[in-house]
Design a protein around this motif. Structure first.
Motif, PDB file in Angstrom:
ATOM      1  N   PRO A 272       0.787  -1.245   0.000  1.00  0.00           N
ATOM      2  CA  PRO A 272       0.000   0.000   0.000  1.00  0.00           C
ATOM      3  C   PRO A 272       0.817   1.292   0.000  1.00  0.00           C
ATOM      4  N   PRO A 273       1.937   1.415   0.732  1.00  0.00           N
ATOM      5  CA  PRO A 273       2.660   2.700   0.678  1.00  0.00           C
ATOM      6  C   PRO A 273       3.324   2.972  -0.675  1.00  0.00           C
ATOM      7  N   LEU A 274       3.391   1.984  -1.559  1.00  0.00           N
ATOM      8  CA  LEU A 274       4.052   2.214  -2.849  1.00  0.00           C
ATOM      9  C   LEU A 274       3.335   3.310  -3.643  1.00  0.00           C
ATOM     10  N   SER A 275       2.002   3.379  -3.470  1.00  0.00           N
ATOM     11  CA  SER A 275       1.248   4.411  -4.206  1.00  0.00           C
ATOM     12  C   SER A 275       0.940   5.620  -3.334  1.00  0.00           C
ATOM     13  N   LYS A 276       1.098   5.484  -2.015  1.00  0.00           N
ATOM     14  CA  LYS A 276       0.787   6.609  -1.103  1.00  0.00           C
ATOM     15  C   LYS A 276       1.820   6.620   0.011  1.00  0.00           C
ATOM     16  N   PRO A 277       2.989   7.186  -0.308  1.00  0.00           N
ATOM     17  CA  PRO A 277       4.072   7.194   0.680  1.00  0.00           C
ATOM     18  C   PRO A 277       3.661   7.869   1.977  1.00  0.00           C
ATOM     19  N   ASP A 278       4.405   7.576   3.045  1.00  0.00           N
ATOM     20  CA  ASP A 278       4.186   8.230   4.336  1.00  0.00           C
ATOM     21  C   ASP A 278       4.419   9.733   4.187  1.00  0.00           C
ATOM     22  N   ALA A 279       4.068  10.481   5.246  1.00  0.00           N
ATOM     23  CA  ALA A 279       4.229  11.943   5.208  1.00  0.00           C
ATOM     24  C   ALA A 279       5.677  12.330   4.887  1.00  0.00           C
ATOM     25  N   ASP A 280       6.633  11.517   5.321  1.00  0.00           N
ATOM     26  CA  ASP A 280       8.037  11.854   5.038  1.00  0.00           C
ATOM     27  C   ASP A 280       8.497  11.359   3.657  1.00  0.00           C
TER      28      ASP A 280
ATOM     29  N   SER B 181      -7.229  -7.223  -1.915  1.00  0.00           N
ATOM     30  CA  SER B 181      -7.008  -6.189  -0.909  1.00  0.00           C
ATOM     31  C   SER B 181      -6.119  -6.731   0.203  1.00  0.00           C
ATOM     32  N   TRP B 182      -5.495  -5.789   0.863  1.00  0.00           N
ATOM     33  CA  TRP B 182      -4.477  -6.091   1.867  1.00  0.00           C
ATOM     34  C   TRP B 182      -5.032  -6.975   2.971  1.00  0.00           C
ATOM     35  N   ARG B 183      -6.177  -6.579   3.521  1.00  0.00           N
ATOM     36  CA  ARG B 183      -6.659  -7.364   4.658  1.00  0.00           C
ATOM     37  C   ARG B 183      -7.114  -8.758   4.244  1.00  0.00           C
ATOM     38  N   SER B 184      -7.711  -8.884   3.068  1.00  0.00           N
ATOM     39  CA  SER B 184      -8.109 -10.228   2.625  1.00  0.00           C
ATOM     40  C   SER B 184      -6.882 -11.118   2.470  1.00  0.00           C
ATOM     41  N   ALA B 185      -5.790 -10.528   1.943  1.00  0.00           N
ATOM     42  CA  ALA B 185      -4.560 -11.327   1.786  1.00  0.00           C
ATOM     43  C   ALA B 185      -4.056 -11.767   3.165  1.00  0.00           C
ATOM     44  N   CYS B 186      -4.112 -10.850   4.135  1.00  0.00           N
ATOM     45  CA  CYS B 186      -3.669 -11.210   5.496  1.00  0.00           C
ATOM     46  C   CYS B 186      -4.587 -12.284   6.079  1.00  0.00           C
ATOM     47  N   ASP B 187      -5.900 -12.067   5.994  1.00  0.00           N
ATOM     48  CA  ASP B 187      -6.863 -13.016   6.575  1.00  0.00           C
ATOM     49  C   ASP B 187      -6.721 -14.396   5.935  1.00  0.00           C
TER      50      ASP B 187
END
Ligand SMILES: Cc1cc2nc3c(=O)[nH]c(=O)nc-3n(C[C@H](O)[C@H](O)[C@H](O)COP(=O)(O)OP(=O)(O)OC[C@H]3O[C@@H](n4cnc5c(N)ncnc54)[C@H](O)[C@@H]3O)c2cc1C
Length: 395
Positions: free
Chosen positions: A42-50, A277-283
């Motif tokens: 997920p951060p690949l398309s929306k990096p952290d504030a820094d 989606s991320w959570r489905s992959a985790c679940d």
């Protein structure tokens, strides 16, 4: 003791490895085709504030035999072995395929001039070309395309998004919520054009079917993914928009399981479905680990995803169906919740959009209401004065 081999060191693979260790298994091999330690997508398309887009996955893998840069080339089901690109062979008693998905390419770009965004290497290439005043064209107004549009815009780029369909975010996002996100992008200066036909992508930009040429310093194709079923298909496992698995996430070979973006699951609520989606992959990863270790169970977790655009946060739970009756609840700060009721008045899906995580708690409560199959009066759902927690207590 059995040996468990996991192919794919993404969210699903790692959660499975952890679940197997927690189930007391001590011969777990995790094979990751990419050279880097596992990282969050997920951060690949929306990096952290820094500005950081590289975030390692924080999961305890102690006791797991983790091998990186280990590309599996073939499965030998008869012998219970996987063959790696480096020539090595590893035997398994149970195997998990957690191979994820690969970006679709544009038909109009057979040479792959446009970049795609799935891996850390992709993100490094894209963000490395972001320049204030540079021109970016993103093909595809889905979640990842628009998240990237926001990130490039914030980096000072001139951004145009081209969508082939009649509206942005047509997959899985209610039109009303999509409109809010699109309006926000336009207010930030991003151009979003729908019903666009691309004829070619060149080193200089994008040529549209109507002859218009959009010059670009960076072109990214964000037109969805295809499940990575190559190993499964070559080994004769049933695949149909993903590796077909039953409710225990087992394939038609009882020694082989699949989880995450690559798996088409037999879900008690939705029938055959593949989540991305991320959570489905985790679940699914955690569930598959338990199921491989012998836990009798049925995968029934609800799908949930989030997406961020500037300071706007979207969350959605359940599968959106535009045909259902919808109820809108307006919250403070301009945040909005949207509930979908099935024919019996039961909550079937919910989504919300608002600043930051304003809607997170309510979407979580909506998830519990969906889980409870709660029948809810539309006027109570619409009334922000009636807390969802109170509805949950009464359900
Ligand atoms: C840019 C981006 C942003 C996203 N943002 C969000 C978001 O905001 N919210 C959300 O809910 N979801 C988001 N997602 C989706 C989410 O990240 C994915 O659903 C999730 O990562 C899928 O996990 P996975 O383990 O199934 O597959 P992956 O993470 O794709 O992992 C599969 C791994 O298997 C490896 N592999 C494949 N074949 C082989 C082989 N033969 N041998 C060895 N290794 C192999 C691959 O190299 C890969 O590393 C985003 C995805 C992307 C790309």
């Amino acid at each position: 003791m059995s040996r468990y081999v996991i192919v794919g060191a993404g969210e699903a693979g790692l959660r499975a490895a952890r679940a197997l260790r927690e189930a007391g298994q001590d011969d777990v091999v995790l094979l990751g085709g990419e050279p880097h330690p596992p990282y969050e997508r997920p951060p690949l398309s929306k990096p952290d504030a820094d500005g950081a887009f590289h975030r390692p996955i924080a999961i305890d893998l102690s006791g797991v035999d983790v091998r990186l840069g280990a590309v599996v080339e073939a499965l030998d089901r008869a012998a219970g072995r996987v063959h790696l690109a480096d020539g090595s062979v590893i035997g398994y008693d149970r195997l998990l395929l957690a191979t994820g998905a690969r970006p679709r390419r544009l038909a109009a770009d057979p040479d792959g001039v446009a970049l795609t965004l799935r891996t850390l290497a992709d993100a490094t290439a894209i963000h490395g070309r972001a320049r204030p005043g540079g021109r970016a064209v993103i093909v595809g107004a889905g979640l990842i395309g628009l998240e990237l549009a926001a990130t490039l815009r914030l980096a000072g780029m001139d951004v145009t998004v081209l969508e082939a369909g009649p509206r942005a975010l047509a997959r899985g996002v209610p039109a009303e919520i999509a409109d809010t996100i699109v309006a926000r992008h336009r207010a930030e200066g991003v151009r979003i054009a729908v019903d666009q036909r691309i004829e070619a992508v060149t080193a200089d930009g994008v040529r549209l079917a109507d002859g218009l040429v959009l010059p670009a310093d960076l072109v990214v194709a964000a037109v969805g993914v295809v499940p990575d079923v190559r190993l499964a298909e070559a080994a004769g496992l049933a695949c149909d928009n993903g590796i077909r698995v039953d409710a225990r996430l087992a394939t038609d070979d009882p020694a082989i399981f699949a989880a995450g973006d690559c798996a088409a699951v037999d879900h008690p609520r939705y029938g055959r479905v593949r989540f991305e989606s991320w959570r489905s992959a985790c679940d699914q990863g955690a569930f598959a680990g338990r199921a491989m270790a012998g836990a009798p169970d049925r995968f029934a977790a609800l799908p949930w995803f989030w997406s961020d655009h500037y300071d706007l946060g979207l969350q959605a739970v359940g599968l959106h169906d535009p045909a259902r009756a919808a109820v809108r609840r307006e919250l403070a700060d301009g945040a909005v919740l949207r509930f979908e009721l099935d024919g019996d008045g039961r909550l079937a899906a919910a989504a919300g959009i608002g600043p930051g995580t304003a809607i997170a708690r309510d979407v979580r409560l909506a998830e519990m209401l969906i889980d409870k199959a709660a029948r809810l009066p539309a006027d109570a759902l619409a009334d922000p004065g009636i807390a969802l927690k109170a509805l949950l207590r009464g359900a």
